[in-house]
Design a protein around this motif. Sequence first.
Motif, short mmCIF file in Angstrom:
data_model
loop_
_atom_site.label_atom_id
_atom_site.label_comp_id
_atom_site.label_asym_id
_atom_site.label_seq_id
_atom_site.Cartn_x
_atom_site.Cartn_y
_atom_site.Cartn_z
N TRP A 165 0.83 -1.21 0.00
CA TRP A 165 0.00 0.00 0.00
C TRP A 165 0.86 1.25 0.00
O TRP A 165 0.47 2.28 -0.52
N ASN A 166 2.05 1.09 0.59
CA ASN A 166 2.91 2.27 0.68
C ASN A 166 3.46 2.72 -0.68
O ASN A 166 4.02 3.79 -0.80
N TYR A 167 3.33 1.85 -1.70
CA TYR A 167 3.80 2.27 -3.02
C TYR A 167 2.63 2.56 -3.98
O TYR A 167 2.85 3.01 -5.09
N SER A 168 1.40 2.27 -3.55
CA SER A 168 0.26 2.39 -4.45
C SER A 168 -0.17 3.84 -4.57
O SER A 168 0.12 4.66 -3.71
N LYS A 169 -0.85 4.13 -5.64
CA LYS A 169 -1.38 5.49 -5.80
C LYS A 169 -2.78 5.44 -6.37
O LYS A 169 -3.18 4.46 -7.00
N ASN A 170 -3.48 6.52 -6.12
CA ASN A 170 -4.90 6.54 -6.47
C ASN A 170 -5.28 7.90 -7.05
O ASN A 170 -4.60 8.88 -6.84
N GLU A 171 -6.41 7.88 -7.76
CA GLU A 171 -6.98 9.15 -8.22
C GLU A 171 -8.41 9.26 -7.70
O GLU A 171 -9.21 8.35 -7.88
N LEU A 172 -8.69 10.36 -7.03
CA LEU A 172 -10.02 10.56 -6.47
C LEU A 172 -10.69 11.74 -7.16
O LEU A 172 -10.03 12.76 -7.42
N ARG A 173 -11.97 11.59 -7.44
CA ARG A 173 -12.70 12.70 -8.06
C ARG A 173 -13.52 13.39 -6.98
O ARG A 173 -14.16 12.74 -6.17
N THR A 174 -13.46 14.70 -6.93
CA THR A 174 -14.23 15.41 -5.90
C THR A 174 -15.61 15.73 -6.44
O THR A 174 -15.77 16.13 -7.60
N ASN A 175 -16.59 15.55 -5.56
CA ASN A 175 -17.96 15.89 -5.94
C ASN A 175 -18.53 16.97 -5.04
O ASN A 175 -19.63 17.44 -5.25
N TYR A 176 -17.78 17.32 -4.02
CA TYR A 176 -18.33 18.23 -3.01
C TYR A 176 -18.00 19.68 -3.32
O TYR A 176 -18.30 20.57 -2.55
N ASN A 227 -17.72 22.94 -6.32
CA ASN A 227 -18.31 23.43 -7.57
C ASN A 227 -17.53 22.91 -8.75
O ASN A 227 -18.05 22.40 -9.72
N GLN A 228 -16.25 23.08 -8.61
CA GLN A 228 -15.36 22.59 -9.66
C GLN A 228 -14.98 21.16 -9.33
O GLN A 228 -14.66 20.84 -8.19
N LYS A 229 -15.01 20.31 -10.33
CA LYS A 229 -14.58 18.94 -10.04
C LYS A 229 -13.08 18.82 -10.23
O LYS A 229 -12.54 19.23 -11.25
N TYR A 230 -12.48 18.29 -9.21
CA TYR A 230 -11.03 18.11 -9.26
C TYR A 230 -10.70 16.63 -9.25
O TYR A 230 -11.49 15.82 -8.78
N ASN A 282 -12.08 20.74 4.13
CA ASN A 282 -12.19 22.14 3.72
C ASN A 282 -13.30 22.26 2.67
O ASN A 282 -13.15 21.75 1.56
N PRO A 283 -14.39 22.92 2.98
CA PRO A 283 -15.54 22.91 2.07
C PRO A 283 -15.40 23.92 0.92
O PRO A 283 -16.10 23.79 -0.07
N SER A 284 -14.56 24.90 1.08
CA SER A 284 -14.52 25.90 0.01
C SER A 284 -13.34 25.63 -0.92
O SER A 284 -12.19 25.59 -0.51
N MET A 285 -13.69 25.47 -2.16
CA MET A 285 -12.66 25.00 -3.08
C MET A 285 -11.64 26.05 -3.44
O MET A 285 -10.50 25.73 -3.77
N SER A 286 -12.05 27.27 -3.35
CA SER A 286 -11.15 28.34 -3.79
C SER A 286 -9.79 28.22 -3.10
O SER A 286 -8.80 28.79 -3.55
N ILE A 287 -9.80 27.48 -2.01
CA ILE A 287 -8.54 27.39 -1.27
C ILE A 287 -7.50 26.57 -2.00
O ILE A 287 -6.32 26.80 -1.90
N ILE A 288 -7.99 25.60 -2.74
CA ILE A 288 -7.02 24.88 -3.55
C ILE A 288 -6.71 25.77 -4.74
O ILE A 288 -7.42 25.81 -5.72
N LEU A 289 -5.67 26.50 -4.59
CA LEU A 289 -5.39 27.56 -5.56
C LEU A 289 -4.73 27.00 -6.80
O LEU A 289 -3.62 27.35 -7.16
N SER A 290 -5.45 26.11 -7.42
CA SER A 290 -4.83 25.50 -8.58
C SER A 290 -5.74 25.69 -9.77
O SER A 290 -6.96 25.50 -9.68
N LYS A 291 -5.16 26.03 -10.87
CA LYS A 291 -5.97 26.16 -12.07
C LYS A 291 -6.12 24.80 -12.72
O LYS A 291 -6.94 24.60 -13.58
N LYS A 292 -5.27 23.91 -12.28
CA LYS A 292 -5.32 22.59 -12.90
C LYS A 292 -6.48 21.79 -12.31
O LYS A 292 -6.85 21.96 -11.17
N ILE A 293 -6.96 20.91 -13.13
CA ILE A 293 -8.02 20.03 -12.67
C ILE A 293 -7.40 18.90 -11.84
O ILE A 293 -7.94 18.46 -10.84
N ARG A 294 -6.26 18.44 -12.31
CA ARG A 294 -5.59 17.35 -11.62
C ARG A 294 -4.62 17.93 -10.59
O ARG A 294 -3.79 18.76 -10.91
#
Lengths: 191, 767
Positions: free
Chosen positions: B583-594, B596-599, B660-672
């Motif tokens: 597990w320590n070497y595995s990686k995952n991708e999670l989609r956010t639904n909570y 406005n913007q999906k990340y 953190n419920p407000s997305m603006s905090i993730i100051l990324s223009k990238k989706i990923r």
Amino acid sequence: VGKITSDEWRRGTDALRISSLPILATALRELDDLVIQRKEPIKRPLSPVASVTRRTSASTTKTHELYNRSRYWDYAQNVERAFGELYQFCFTLSKPPQSRNMDMETATALWSVLLSTRYPIIGDITTFLNENSSYRGANKDIWNMVYEFCRTVHPNLDNYEDDAAWPTLLDDFVSWKRGKSHDGAGSQWSV
Amino acid sequence: MTSAGNTSSQLPPSTADLATTWAFLEEGVDHIMTKLQTGVSYTKYIGLYTVAYNYCTSSRMHGDTAPAPGSRTGANLMGSDLYNNLIRYFVAHLKSLREQSDSLLDEALLRYYAREWDRYTTGANYVNRLFTYLNRHWVKRERDEGRKGVYPVYTLALVQWRTNFFLHVQNRNGKLAGAILRLIERQRNGETIDQGLVKKVVDSFVSLGLDDTDINKTSLDVYKEHLEIPFLEATEKYYEQESEAFLAENSVSDYLKKAEERLREEEDRVDRYLNAETKKQLISKCEHVLIRQHAPLMWKSFQNLLDYDKDEDLQRMYALLSRIPEGLEPLRRNFEEHVKKAGMTAVSKLVGEGTDNTDGLDPKAYVDALLEVHRKNSDTVTRSFRGEAGFVASLDKACREFVNRNAATGTSTTKSPELLAKHADMLLRKNNKMAEEEDLEGALNRVMILFKYIEDKDVFQTFYTTKLSKRLIHGVSASDEAEASMISKLKEACGFEYTNKLQRMFTDMSLSKDLTDQFKERMQQNHDDMDINFSIMVLGTNFWPLSAPNNDFIIPPDIFPTYDRFSKYYQTKHSGRKLTWLWNYSKNELRTNYLNQKYILMTSSYQMAVLLQYNKHDTLSLDELIAATAISKDILTQVLTLLVKAKVLINEESDQYDLNPSMSIILSKKIRVNLNQPIKAEVKAESSEVLKTVDEDRKYVIQATIVRIMKARKTMKNQPLIQEVISQISQRFAPKIPDIKKAIDTLLEKEYIERVEGTKDTFAYVA
């Protein structure tokens, strides 16, 4: 440490014709004096005119002996060899039967008993081993080589060859000892 | 008859006596010898020939000298008469030549000598032919009978020249040779001289060397004695003085040029007008005076030339000193020291400039610094020392020294292999600026240059393996070709065994890809609820430097079905194989639904396990998270710290983590958004972990080597055994003697070997 079966005990005391603890004590003291303490062998009881009446002399000797000393005389012929046999015997006797090694505590105790009279340097070796607990046990090779070391290396270590095949334990001991005497020399200089 | 005998024009009869005959012949001989240019008519020549022939063949006895029957025929005596007369003629002729030469000196003497020599030898040749019959019979017989002092007429002429003219002139303080030597000296001083003249005279010296036992052979005795020896002496003296004087006023660089020039000149000199035999001695004499005598000075100025990169001078010095025995040895030593120092300085500079601790050393800067020193000096070896093996060895020795031990490594021999492996890793990663094919290949080749010098190749191997495994697992390798190319280079350098694991890793990767595809196909047939995209790598435990996590992990229910299905699928495919999930070497991708913007959050499995908890909760305490994931506290806090830093979670009260419920905090223009940063403790642990593995491996390598050697040799003494171990292992790393002794101790204890009884230092293999 060291177990002797009753069978072995009985055969031994039979051969030596020892039947009481005081005689056993005498026999052990004599053996200790001869092989470990390296004292002069006890004098054979003077046999009356050996050349003429050999038979009687032999029988009288026998009858006057406290116990059968024929082994003792054997040993007295070549004390060095006798000691070597004893030294080997001690290893087999003192290590746990299933193990190849003897723990260091037993080994240092035995060394003190066996070697310290003749080779004072064994005292330094045991001090060194007590200070450095990284040596877990003495295997057969270390057991043999410590004796060899005592026999052949000068007390001031000047004939110790670093590139000879000594076990690491003895290499370490020598550099420890040299380091110490170096410090000693240093302080003497400053006086 | 007697009256006719004095007139040369009339042929004496065949029965004429000696006086008559000789008078006729002498006039002819003298004509040939002194004024051949006026010509001799054919009739006259034939006449002379006939008279000589007739005289020799006339069987007439002379007065009272009756021939002893059967032994000495008339021709013998006749021949001897003619021969003796010829000698008398030559002696007289040469006497007059000699007298004319007495007043001449130097060039005038040489000119006279050469002219007369020409005339004399030409004439003697004709005379020789006149007396062909004499040569062929009388002379031959005399010589056959052992009279060595009798020569064919031409040779006789030379012998006479030598005794009555040559030696006579030479005996006056070597007047003739002296004249030649003075002329040569003038040439050395830069004057133009008549080389043809010198050559002619010198050639006469050679011609005058006669081997008494075989007249067809020439010997160089005369040449050597009268010319070569004084010439060599003069040469030595000349160059001794010249080189001293030159060096007193000029630099060593200029001297190198001068010496080179002089040596070339002297070689030419031999070709132009001396005997080829002289070349060897002359050159060795010149080498001695011009090079050997000044070698210490050259050795001393070598460093200076190196310091200022004087390539041409270095080249010249190399060429000169390579001509004398042992001449290059001091240069090689000096060069080795120079390169070593250059390497040390380069690294010290680098360490000094950078941060104080060497931990922060940039692998690329380090590798580049080492390579630059190597490149520069390697160029010097090729350009100035013609790639000579001794200098190559010096370069290699010096490089081995500074590559493994310098200011950055301190006493650790593992630092260089570590940094080199890290540099190689950066080269082979995606997003590397050097990724253009050719550059990359070149860069990898340069890595191999240093790799050759690395002593602890096993350390490099371990680091390289670790780094490769990361590249493969995280899919960040630049290209398969580049990886394969590097592995084949390593294989070439260290053999199959060295790269075996690396190759197996690639095999596992491609098998895993197939396995993932097969599994997907199967799942599509059986289940239609595959809403999780899944890919797997199944990696052989023995080939990958990976370790399973030592903490528990509760597999989140969201992925459990997939986990379970794959485990079962794999079991049916390969029953009996044990799967350990890393597990320590595995990686995952999670989609956010909570939001406005999906990340898409790219996470580690631990991050994923934490974040999934927030599907049901908005706030969780540290203890609750530990309970939910079973991740150990110290790792979990680090995982959380990263998530907080990325502002996915908020940590306002201690040990309390809110989503953190407000997305603006993730100051990324990238989706990923990549959250999967390595945890600090892991990075640091990596190096020491690798080194521990190396240490442990080494113990076994040494022990195994000893056992292998002892098995083959049965008994062996301590010292040779240690030497053998070192020589067998040094390919991979430089084993330390105490480590070898410890291994011997261990093997004695385990009774693989034993000490031979009665010896202190001999071991025997215990079968």
